[in-house]
Design an enzyme around this catalytic site. Structure first.
Site, short mmCIF file in Angstrom:
data_model
loop_
_atom_site.label_atom_id
_atom_site.label_comp_id
_atom_site.label_asym_id
_atom_site.label_seq_id
_atom_site.Cartn_x
_atom_site.Cartn_y
_atom_site.Cartn_z
N LYS A 26 0.86 -1.18 0.00
CA LYS A 26 0.00 0.00 0.00
C LYS A 26 0.90 1.22 0.00
O LYS A 26 1.57 1.52 0.98
CB LYS A 26 -0.92 0.01 1.22
CG LYS A 26 -1.97 1.12 1.13
CD LYS A 26 -2.90 1.11 2.31
CE LYS A 26 -4.08 2.03 2.06
NZ LYS A 26 -3.70 3.37 1.58
N ARG A 31 -4.78 8.36 -4.80
CA ARG A 31 -5.48 7.50 -5.75
C ARG A 31 -5.71 8.27 -7.06
O ARG A 31 -6.15 9.42 -7.06
CB ARG A 31 -6.81 7.06 -5.15
CG ARG A 31 -7.53 5.94 -5.88
CD ARG A 31 -6.92 4.60 -5.58
NE ARG A 31 -7.70 3.48 -6.08
CZ ARG A 31 -8.61 2.83 -5.38
NH1 ARG A 31 -8.89 3.19 -4.14
NH2 ARG A 31 -9.25 1.80 -5.90
N ARG A 46 -10.01 10.08 -6.51
CA ARG A 46 -11.08 9.21 -6.01
C ARG A 46 -12.42 9.93 -5.91
O ARG A 46 -13.47 9.30 -5.92
CB ARG A 46 -10.69 8.60 -4.66
CG ARG A 46 -10.69 9.55 -3.50
CD ARG A 46 -10.46 8.82 -2.19
NE ARG A 46 -9.09 8.38 -2.05
CZ ARG A 46 -8.73 7.12 -1.79
NH1 ARG A 46 -9.66 6.18 -1.66
NH2 ARG A 46 -7.47 6.80 -1.65
N GLU A 75 -2.06 4.55 -7.92
CA GLU A 75 -1.74 5.54 -6.90
C GLU A 75 -0.51 6.31 -7.35
O GLU A 75 0.49 5.73 -7.78
CB GLU A 75 -1.47 4.84 -5.57
CG GLU A 75 -1.73 5.69 -4.37
CD GLU A 75 -1.82 4.86 -3.09
OE1 GLU A 75 -2.11 5.45 -2.04
OE2 GLU A 75 -1.59 3.64 -3.13
N PHE A 116 -2.25 -0.60 -10.28
CA PHE A 116 -2.57 -1.91 -9.71
C PHE A 116 -3.82 -2.57 -10.29
O PHE A 116 -4.16 -3.69 -9.90
CB PHE A 116 -2.68 -1.84 -8.19
CG PHE A 116 -3.62 -0.80 -7.65
CD1 PHE A 116 -5.00 -0.92 -7.79
CD2 PHE A 116 -3.13 0.30 -6.97
CE1 PHE A 116 -5.87 0.03 -7.27
CE2 PHE A 116 -3.98 1.26 -6.45
CZ PHE A 116 -5.36 1.12 -6.60
N LYS A 192 -7.11 -3.79 3.76
CA LYS A 192 -5.85 -3.07 3.99
C LYS A 192 -5.41 -3.25 5.43
O LYS A 192 -6.22 -3.21 6.36
CB LYS A 192 -5.99 -1.59 3.64
CG LYS A 192 -7.01 -0.82 4.45
CD LYS A 192 -7.08 0.63 3.98
CE LYS A 192 -8.18 1.41 4.71
NZ LYS A 192 -8.31 2.80 4.23
#
Length: 314
Positions: A26, A31, A46, A75, A116, A192
């Site tokens: 992470k 984002r 986002r 990200e 990702f 997460k």
């Protein structure tokens, strides 16, 4: 293409030990979704806010992706002086409001797009396909370079988390191999696990040093009844002296007579109250028994609706 609300992972305190998982680092970044319909490119965060001009390195999608049309999820990160991803550094780019400053910041705060997922490819939506299938397609079309990288997958989440802790990074995300991509969703298919605690909080007040410059921010979160509750203060973190100085002028324009907090802050003496409209990302050690943050440290300002800064999200 209409902007979508990206899939979000659910926060867990520990690594799930049952079931099959694929783990990814992470990254402590912002984002960013890339939309290329074959006629033009648009970058959005986002919340669906336009970031196309913020990151000109990423506008030429054909340079780093073999496709006729695509939606990528990832990200944007920037490295700090210690060589690790720094949320403060990436916000120096994402927080730009005068677009004429972008060109000068390209070398000052260079970014990398850590991709990702792929949600749409050559006219076909992929969101209902399994995560592993989307990963294979992403690996096939992405052409990594100094500005764009493919996030790697790991089968041993525990080992990856130990590496993350060793290097002081944010944490990991664990994803079920068969999981679809749930637009505007949040469920246990993505989890997460943080190496350290953080929260996005609302600024409800501040105090001044003898110099007349802000030296601490009073922070809060909203409860289920829409009341802003004081959760502590912070006068440390990643902000520079210049940024603290600029912040002083901004906050003084927002002063109000009555405190916005429903409870009484412990740091209320000589405090100035403001309209609760600004939000910051705060890193902290733990919650105290009094419901406040211990060792709170300001990381950066965040573009977030203050009323979404709620206890339920912590």
């Amino acid at each position: 293409m209409e902007p979508i609300v990206p899939f979000e992972p659910v926060r867990h305190e520990t690594i799930p030990l049952t079931g099959e998982w694929i783990a990814q680092i992470k990254w402590d970044g912002v984002r960013l979704l890339t939309y290329d319909d074959g006629r033009g490119v648009w970058l959005g965060n986002r919340r669906g806010r336009d970031r196309t001009k913020h990151y000109p390195e990423l506008v030429e999608v054909q340079r780093y992706c073999r496709c006729q049309s695509v939606i990528l999820d990832g990200e944007v990160i920037a490295l700090g002086p210690d060589g690790k991803p720094s949320f403060h550094e990436v916000m120096r780019r994402d927080g730009i409001r005068r677009m004429e400053r972008v060109e000068g910041m390209l070398s000052v705060a260079p970014i990398t797009y850590m991709v990702f997922d792929v949600l749409y490819l050559n006219g076909v939506w992929l969101t209902k396909r399994p995560f592993t299938e989307r990963q294979n397609m992403l690996a096939d079309i992405l052409l990594p370079d100094q500005s764009v990288q493919l996030v790697t997958n790991h089968n041993d989440a525990t080992a990856l988390f130990e590496v993350v802790k060793e290097f002081g990074m944010e944490g990991i995300v664990m994803k079920r191999p068969e999981s679809p991509y749930l637009v505007a969703g949040k469920n246990d298919n993505w989890v997460k696990v943080k190496n350290y605690k953080d929260v996005v909080a609302v600024i409800g007040g501040y105090t001044l040093a003898d110099s007349g410059k802000v030296n601490a921010l009073l922070l809060g979160l909203y409860n289920g009844e829409g009341e802003l509750w004081y959760i502590g203060h912070s006068g440390t973190g990643k902000l520079t002296e210049k940024e603290w100085g600029a912040l002083t002028g901004i906050l003084q324009l927002q002063e109000i007579d009555e405190r916005p907090f429903a409870n009484t802050p412990d740091r209320r003496k000589n405090a100035y109250w403001i309209v609760p409209k600004y939000t910051v990302k705060v890193q902290f050690a733990e919650w105290t028994s009094h419901g406040t943050l211990r060792q709170a440290s300001i990381q950066a300002f965040v573009d977030m609706d203050p009323h979404k800064c709620v206890f339920e999200s912590v």
